[in-house]
Design a protein around this motif. Sequence first.
Motif, PDB file in Angstrom:
ATOM      1  N   VAL A   1      -2.895   2.471   7.072  1.00 50.63           N
ATOM      2  CA  VAL A   1      -3.633   3.732   7.174  1.00 50.63           C
ATOM      3  C   VAL A   1      -4.523   3.920   5.941  1.00 50.63           C
ATOM      4  N   TYR A   2      -5.839   3.856   6.136  1.00 53.02           N
ATOM      5  CA  TYR A   2      -6.798   3.913   5.020  1.00 53.02           C
ATOM      6  C   TYR A   2      -6.320   2.988   3.895  1.00 53.02           C
ATOM      7  N   ALA A   3      -5.962   1.758   4.252  1.00 53.63           N
ATOM      8  CA  ALA A   3      -5.331   0.911   3.238  1.00 53.63           C
ATOM      9  C   ALA A   3      -5.614  -0.556   3.506  1.00 53.63           C
TER      10      ALA A   3
ATOM     11  N   VAL B   1       6.055   5.648   5.607  1.00 53.37           N
ATOM     12  CA  VAL B   1       5.863   7.088   5.831  1.00 53.37           C
ATOM     13  C   VAL B   1       4.519   7.481   5.217  1.00 53.37           C
ATOM     14  N   THR B   2       3.602   7.955   6.046  1.00 48.83           N
ATOM     15  CA  THR B   2       2.259   8.277   5.555  1.00 48.83           C
ATOM     16  C   THR B   2       2.255   9.605   4.800  1.00 48.83           C
ATOM     17  N   ALA B   3       1.169   9.826   4.067  1.00 50.15           N
ATOM     18  CA  ALA B   3       1.006  11.091   3.351  1.00 50.15           C
ATOM     19  C   ALA B   3       0.998  12.262   4.342  1.00 50.15           C
ATOM     20  N   ALA B   4       0.354  12.060   5.502  1.00 47.29           N
ATOM     21  CA  ALA B   4       0.286  13.154   6.482  1.00 47.29           C
ATOM     22  C   ALA B   4       1.684  13.534   6.966  1.00 47.29           C
TER      23      ALA B   4
ATOM     24  N   ASP C   1      -7.389  18.087  -5.009  1.00 45.80           N
ATOM     25  CA  ASP C   1      -7.880  16.863  -5.648  1.00 45.80           C
ATOM     26  C   ASP C   1      -7.480  15.629  -4.843  1.00 45.80           C
ATOM     27  N   MET C   2      -7.652  14.452  -5.433  1.00 48.58           N
ATOM     28  CA  MET C   2      -7.424  13.209  -4.699  1.00 48.58           C
ATOM     29  C   MET C   2      -5.954  12.877  -4.487  1.00 48.58           C
ATOM     30  N   MET C   3      -5.069  13.614  -5.132  1.00 49.35           N
ATOM     31  CA  MET C   3      -3.633  13.375  -4.919  1.00 49.35           C
ATOM     32  C   MET C   3      -3.117  14.257  -3.793  1.00 49.35           C
ATOM     33  N   THR C   4      -4.034  14.853  -3.055  1.00 55.04           N
ATOM     34  CA  THR C   4      -3.686  15.927  -2.133  1.00 55.04           C
ATOM     35  C   THR C   4      -4.077  15.584  -0.699  1.00 55.04           C
TER      36      THR C   4
ATOM     37  N   VAL D   1      -1.564  22.768   1.944  1.00 56.99           N
ATOM     38  CA  VAL D   1      -2.104  21.908   0.900  1.00 56.99           C
ATOM     39  C   VAL D   1      -0.919  21.273   0.184  1.00 56.99           C
ATOM     40  N   VAL D   2      -0.818  19.945   0.234  1.00 57.06           N
ATOM     41  CA  VAL D   2       0.315  19.278  -0.408  1.00 57.06           C
ATOM     42  C   VAL D   2      -0.207  18.256  -1.406  1.00 57.06           C
ATOM     43  N   ARG D   3       0.260  18.405  -2.636  1.00 55.42           N
ATOM     44  CA  ARG D   3      -0.171  17.501  -3.698  1.00 55.42           C
ATOM     45  C   ARG D   3       1.033  16.651  -4.125  1.00 55.42           C
ATOM     46  N   ASN D   4       0.804  15.353  -4.253  1.00 57.67           N
ATOM     47  CA  ASN D   4       1.864  14.435  -4.710  1.00 57.67           C
ATOM     48  C   ASN D   4       3.152  14.587  -3.916  1.00 57.67           C
TER      49      ASN D   4
ATOM     50  N   GLY E   1       0.853  -1.174   0.000  1.00 54.20           N
ATOM     51  CA  GLY E   1       0.000   0.000   0.000  1.00 54.20           C
ATOM     52  C   GLY E   1       0.890   1.226   0.000  1.00 54.20           C
ATOM     53  N   SER E   2       0.385   2.350  -0.470  1.00 51.38           N
ATOM     54  CA  SER E   2       1.199   3.556  -0.432  1.00 51.38           C
ATOM     55  C   SER E   2       1.200   4.096   0.994  1.00 51.38           C
ATOM     56  N   GLY E   3       2.138   4.958   1.294  1.00 49.54           N
ATOM     57  CA  GLY E   3       2.229   5.488   2.646  1.00 49.54           C
ATOM     58  C   GLY E   3       2.429   4.338   3.612  1.00 49.54           C
ATOM     59  N   ASP E   4       1.581   4.274   4.637  1.00 52.70           N
ATOM     60  CA  ASP E   4       1.570   3.122   5.517  1.00 52.70           C
ATOM     61  C   ASP E   4       0.411   2.232   5.092  1.00 52.70           C
TER      62      ASP E   4
ATOM     63  N   PHE F   1      -6.811  16.178   6.279  1.00 55.40           N
ATOM     64  CA  PHE F   1      -7.866  15.532   5.494  1.00 55.40           C
ATOM     65  C   PHE F   1      -7.250  14.686   4.388  1.00 55.40           C
ATOM     66  N   TYR F   2      -7.579  13.393   4.407  1.00 55.61           N
ATOM     67  CA  TYR F   2      -7.227  12.473   3.328  1.00 55.61           C
ATOM     68  C   TYR F   2      -8.408  12.396   2.371  1.00 55.61           C
ATOM     69  N   ASN F   3      -8.179  11.900   1.170  1.00 58.52           N
ATOM     70  CA  ASN F   3      -9.239  11.756   0.163  1.00 58.52           C
ATOM     71  C   ASN F   3     -10.134  12.997   0.153  1.00 58.52           C
ATOM     72  N   PRO F   4      -9.547  14.188   0.061  1.00 59.11           N
ATOM     73  CA  PRO F   4     -10.305  15.401   0.360  1.00 59.11           C
ATOM     74  C   PRO F   4     -11.370  15.742  -0.682  1.00 59.11           C
ATOM     75  N   ARG F   5     -11.102  15.448  -1.941  1.00 60.06           N
ATOM     76  CA  ARG F   5     -12.043  15.910  -2.958  1.00 60.06           C
ATOM     77  C   ARG F   5     -11.779  15.178  -4.262  1.00 60.06           C
TER      78      ARG F   5
HETATM   79  N1  SAH Z   1      -2.046   4.586   3.046  1.00 65.67           N
HETATM   80  C1  SAH Z   1      -1.899   5.949   2.597  1.00 65.67           C
HETATM   81  C2  SAH Z   1      -3.231   6.654   2.415  1.00 65.67           C
HETATM   82  C3  SAH Z   1      -4.106   6.083   1.345  1.00 65.67           C
HETATM   83  S1  SAH Z   1      -5.629   6.954   1.132  1.00 65.67           S
HETATM   84  C4  SAH Z   1      -0.993   6.706   3.578  1.00 65.67           C
HETATM   85  O1  SAH Z   1      -0.621   6.145   4.616  1.00 65.67           O
HETATM   86  O2  SAH Z   1      -0.612   7.823   3.269  1.00 65.67           O
HETATM   87  C5  SAH Z   1      -5.316   7.883  -0.332  1.00 65.67           C
HETATM   88  C6  SAH Z   1      -5.200   9.360  -0.027  1.00 65.67           C
HETATM   89  O3  SAH Z   1      -3.957   9.597   0.607  1.00 65.67           O
HETATM   90  C7  SAH Z   1      -5.196  10.275  -1.232  1.00 65.67           C
HETATM   91  O4  SAH Z   1      -6.492  10.595  -1.651  1.00 65.67           O
HETATM   92  C8  SAH Z   1      -4.472  11.486  -0.694  1.00 65.67           C
HETATM   93  O5  SAH Z   1      -5.340  12.262   0.101  1.00 65.67           O
HETATM   94  C9  SAH Z   1      -3.473  10.873   0.247  1.00 65.67           C
HETATM   95  N2  SAH Z   1      -2.129  10.681  -0.361  1.00 65.67           N
HETATM   96  C10 SAH Z   1      -1.497   9.519  -0.578  1.00 65.67           C
HETATM   97  N3  SAH Z   1      -0.266   9.732  -1.081  1.00 65.67           N
HETATM   98  C11 SAH Z   1      -0.113  11.066  -1.163  1.00 65.67           C
HETATM   99  C12 SAH Z   1       0.967  11.910  -1.573  1.00 65.67           C
HETATM  100  N4  SAH Z   1       2.128  11.396  -1.999  1.00 65.67           N
HETATM  101  N5  SAH Z   1       0.790  13.237  -1.509  1.00 65.67           N
HETATM  102  C13 SAH Z   1      -0.370  13.773  -1.050  1.00 65.67           C
HETATM  103  N6  SAH Z   1      -1.410  13.013  -0.644  1.00 65.67           N
HETATM  104  C14 SAH Z   1      -1.289  11.688  -0.701  1.00 65.67           C
END
Ligand code: SAH
Length: 556
Positions: free
Chosen positions: A396-398, A419-422, A524-527, A499-502, A390-393, A468-472
């Motif tokens: 977490v939402y995964a 390392v989570t997105a937050a 958007d959803m990458m944010t 606000v952090v995207r990607n 899964g991405s991040g951790d 906020f994850y999955n914000p919009r």
């Molecule tokens: N497991 C992941 C979260 C998955 S949910 C974690 O621990 O980070 C998917 C949401 O995570 C996306 O809609 C976005 O809000 C956020 N996200 C994941 N990767 C991101 C990144 N590199 N930059 C910004 N937001 C990210």
Amino acid sequence: MIGLMSATAAGAAARDRLATAWPDRTRVYDGPVGDAVRAAFAECEQLVCFLATGATVRLLAPLLGDKTSDPGVVCVDEGGRFAVSLVGGHAGGANELARAVGEVLGARPVVTTATDSMGLPGLDTLGFPVEGDVAGVSRALLDGEPVALRADVRWPLPALPVTAEGPYTIRVTDRAVRPAEREAVLRPPTLVVGVGASRGAPVDEVLGLVEGSLREAGLCVRSLAELATVEAKAGEPGIVEAAERLGVPLVTYPAGELATVDVPNPSAAPLAAVGTPSVAEAAALARGGELLVPKRKSAMATCAVVRRPGRGRLAIVGLGPGARDLLTPRAKAELRRASVLVGLDQYVDQIRDLLPPGTRVLESGLGAEEERARTAVAEARKGNAVALIGSGDAGVYAMASPALAEAADDIDVVGVPGVTAALAAGAILGAPLGHDHVSISLSDLHTPWEVIERRVRAAAEADLVVTFYNPRSRGRDWQLPKALAMLAGHRAPTTPVGVVRNASRPDESSRLTTLAALDPATVDMMTVVTVGNTATREVAGRMVTPRGYRWQEAVR
Ligand code: SAH
């Protein structure tokens, strides 16, 4: 302990930097380097020699014994540019040590053991013993020569480029066989020995009975996973010490549980003494398996040997937010350790180059979460080594929760944090998470909006920093403005919002704005969107939430 020695002033300076960085793990050996190396070789698990490789080789040569027991040795050059894994790359941990030393000193790690540079898992890094022609078989694997796999027992192995026939063999067995020529024998921990003993049974008697039973059944003690007995015998010195000397854990079960295990040779004596008609056989069979040696007795002890069913292995691996250098070494190792990889296609793309050839990749698109979780668990239950990514951790939402909600205790599960997105966004923004904070997903696909709303309100009232994850997304555009409005009811319009995207991906972008100024249409959803609490401030363009020391001063 890591022994450190050096011959020159420059070497001593680098040595001292390492000693200061790792005060509890290192010991400096002063005096002539010859004596220092000899003393450290005898006393330490690892050595870092601030010496030329040539000098180190000459000093080590007469000391070297066996690569399974010799210390790992790393050499650092006079200029502190390279940390060379010289001896004991795998078993001695020198490859890892070279990397760690490299990090502390800013030196480049130099690793020459072949499997590490090719992305193949080393045969001696699987977590159980391997014997025979390990070097020859590893070389053959790398050179693409045919290597046959002969498995007497099923055990989760990584993807290895093996064939049906070949001049080289990898044998997976718990039998007491000698490795043939050009054969490496893997000894997975398949055997459980159940033991019982009268009070005061001598350790030599217990040990003799265990080892004798294995030997007579043609089984190898190196495949012993554990000793098992009844709880009442958990402190019986002969049993405890036998496990210690064998180097395996002692597992104990309540008498009531053992009494329910079906055994071929129950008896009245243990029933009266500890409350179960069988100790050795029942303890060995408690977690299932095949009884290879039924109960055997010596004067004061009993034992029975079971081969447990090969347990599949499910690694749940967080890949981090995107950048390769935010993927942890442990996550990398688990990707190599698996023979089956399960994940969302876009995450698989993130790490495809790290997968050893032969890894079976089961990828699927967005929305197939439940199916991915089921697939991963089902593959592990078949006895495979599976990595679910899964991405991040990955927790977490995964994928971790749907997978573990499916899994029974018949597989081993290993979690690797990511390392989570937050966290990635926080590091980009400054220090927004310096005090109590919460993550809230605004996706109402799986969670009713009322629940989300209640949580946002609670966070607003509790003055928590909120990410906020999955914000919009295109189909979900009203949730973010609504959530921000709820926070605005308790926070000033000037509250910083990041606000952090990607985060950490090639097209990363970030900006710092305020509750009043944020335009939700730019999200958007990458944010991820991180909203400060009432104490969060912008300092020099960075978002800072005071840690809470001297709170009054901070909020003034
Ligand atoms: N497991 C992941 C979260 C998955 S949910 C974690 O621990 O980070 C998917 C949401 O995570 C996306 O809609 C976005 O809000 C956020 N996200 C994941 N990767 C991101 C990144 N590199 N930059 C910004 N937001 C990210």
